[in-house]
Design a protein around this motif. Structure first.
Motif, PDB file in Angstrom:
ATOM      1  N   LYS A  16     -32.880 -25.728 -52.140  1.00  0.00           N
ATOM      2  CA  LYS A  16     -34.320 -25.591 -51.975  1.00  0.00           C
ATOM      3  C   LYS A  16     -35.057 -25.362 -53.291  1.00  0.00           C
ATOM      4  N   ARG A  17     -34.408 -25.669 -54.406  1.00  0.00           N
ATOM      5  CA  ARG A  17     -35.020 -25.462 -55.713  1.00  0.00           C
ATOM      6  C   ARG A  17     -36.189 -26.431 -55.909  1.00  0.00           C
ATOM      7  N   LYS A  18     -37.219 -25.955 -56.587  1.00  0.00           N
ATOM      8  CA  LYS A  18     -38.389 -26.789 -56.857  1.00  0.00           C
ATOM      9  C   LYS A  18     -38.682 -26.773 -58.351  1.00  0.00           C
ATOM     10  N   VAL A  19     -39.340 -27.821 -58.820  1.00  0.00           N
ATOM     11  CA  VAL A  19     -39.680 -27.943 -60.233  1.00  0.00           C
ATOM     12  C   VAL A  19     -41.141 -28.351 -60.354  1.00  0.00           C
ATOM     13  N   PHE A  20     -41.733 -28.066 -61.518  1.00  0.00           N
ATOM     14  CA  PHE A  20     -43.091 -28.497 -61.802  1.00  0.00           C
ATOM     15  C   PHE A  20     -43.048 -29.853 -62.488  1.00  0.00           C
ATOM     16  N   VAL A  21     -43.895 -30.769 -62.033  1.00  0.00           N
ATOM     17  CA  VAL A  21     -44.030 -32.077 -62.674  1.00  0.00           C
ATOM     18  C   VAL A  21     -45.514 -32.355 -62.902  1.00  0.00           C
TER      19      VAL A  21
ATOM     20  N   MET B  36     -50.270 -30.048 -62.904  1.00  0.00           N
ATOM     21  CA  MET B  36     -48.884 -29.696 -62.602  1.00  0.00           C
ATOM     22  C   MET B  36     -48.765 -29.402 -61.110  1.00  0.00           C
ATOM     23  N   GLU B  37     -47.747 -29.984 -60.476  1.00  0.00           N
ATOM     24  CA  GLU B  37     -47.511 -29.748 -59.054  1.00  0.00           C
ATOM     25  C   GLU B  37     -46.060 -29.314 -58.854  1.00  0.00           C
ATOM     26  N   LEU B  38     -45.861 -28.406 -57.905  1.00  0.00           N
ATOM     27  CA  LEU B  38     -44.531 -27.931 -57.564  1.00  0.00           C
ATOM     28  C   LEU B  38     -43.949 -28.859 -56.500  1.00  0.00           C
ATOM     29  N   VAL B  39     -42.831 -29.512 -56.822  1.00  0.00           N
ATOM     30  CA  VAL B  39     -42.227 -30.481 -55.906  1.00  0.00           C
ATOM     31  C   VAL B  39     -40.735 -30.196 -55.780  1.00  0.00           C
ATOM     32  N   PRO B  40     -40.092 -30.688 -54.711  1.00  0.00           N
ATOM     33  CA  PRO B  40     -38.637 -30.511 -54.591  1.00  0.00           C
ATOM     34  C   PRO B  40     -37.910 -31.187 -55.746  1.00  0.00           C
ATOM     35  N   HIS B  41     -36.824 -30.583 -56.182  1.00  0.00           N
ATOM     36  CA  HIS B  41     -36.039 -31.146 -57.276  1.00  0.00           C
ATOM     37  C   HIS B  41     -35.489 -32.506 -56.846  1.00  0.00           C
ATOM     38  N   PRO B  42     -35.578 -33.541 -57.698  1.00  0.00           N
ATOM     39  CA  PRO B  42     -35.188 -34.894 -57.270  1.00  0.00           C
ATOM     40  C   PRO B  42     -33.699 -35.079 -56.995  1.00  0.00           C
ATOM     41  N   THR B  43     -32.830 -34.300 -57.659  1.00  0.00           N
ATOM     42  CA  THR B  43     -31.390 -34.508 -57.455  1.00  0.00           C
ATOM     43  C   THR B  43     -30.697 -33.325 -56.809  1.00  0.00           C
ATOM     44  N   ASP B  44     -31.310 -32.143 -56.859  1.00  0.00           N
ATOM     45  CA  ASP B  44     -30.686 -30.942 -56.310  1.00  0.00           C
ATOM     46  C   ASP B  44     -31.000 -30.845 -54.814  1.00  0.00           C
ATOM     47  N   ARG B  45     -29.991 -30.755 -53.981  1.00  0.00           N
ATOM     48  CA  ARG B  45     -30.210 -30.712 -52.531  1.00  0.00           C
ATOM     49  C   ARG B  45     -30.576 -29.316 -52.024  1.00  0.00           C
TER      50      ARG B  45
END
Length: 93
Positions: A52-57, A41-50
């Motif tokens: 600074k929110r990040k999500v785990f993928v 699992m890596e913490l990356v910037p949200h693909p659609t939210d501009r």
């Protein structure tokens, strides 16, 4: 040769091509897994939210080492490299 025979041959060849593409994709994925492959699992910037929110993928990476020679000192420098080949169970082949 009639037009119908030619069109049937084209359809037959296209189905063979599709089957070979699927087989090549599976072989590429198996090859990645034989290399130095890691998944996590890596913490990356949200693909659609501009914002600074990040999500785990879930990401899969292959790792390798490259050697470079320092021009000034002549020393060999080893650098670890990696490339994402899978993200959220979608393979980048």
């Amino acid at each position: 040769m009639t037009r119908e025979v030619i069109e049937n041959k084209i359809v037959e060849n296209l189905s063979k091509i599709r089957a070979l593409k699927v087989e090549n994709k599976q072989l590429t994925i198996e090859g990645y897994k034989l290399q130095n492959y890691t998944e996590g699992m890596e913490l990356v910037p949200h693909p659609t939210d501009r914002r600074k929110r990040k999500v785990f993928v879930l990401r899969g990476r292959i790792h390798w080492y490259e050697d470079f020679v320092d021009i000034d000192t002549g020393k060999v420098i080893t650098i670890e490299r990696s490339r994402v080949v899978m993200e959220d169970n979608v393979w980048d082949v």
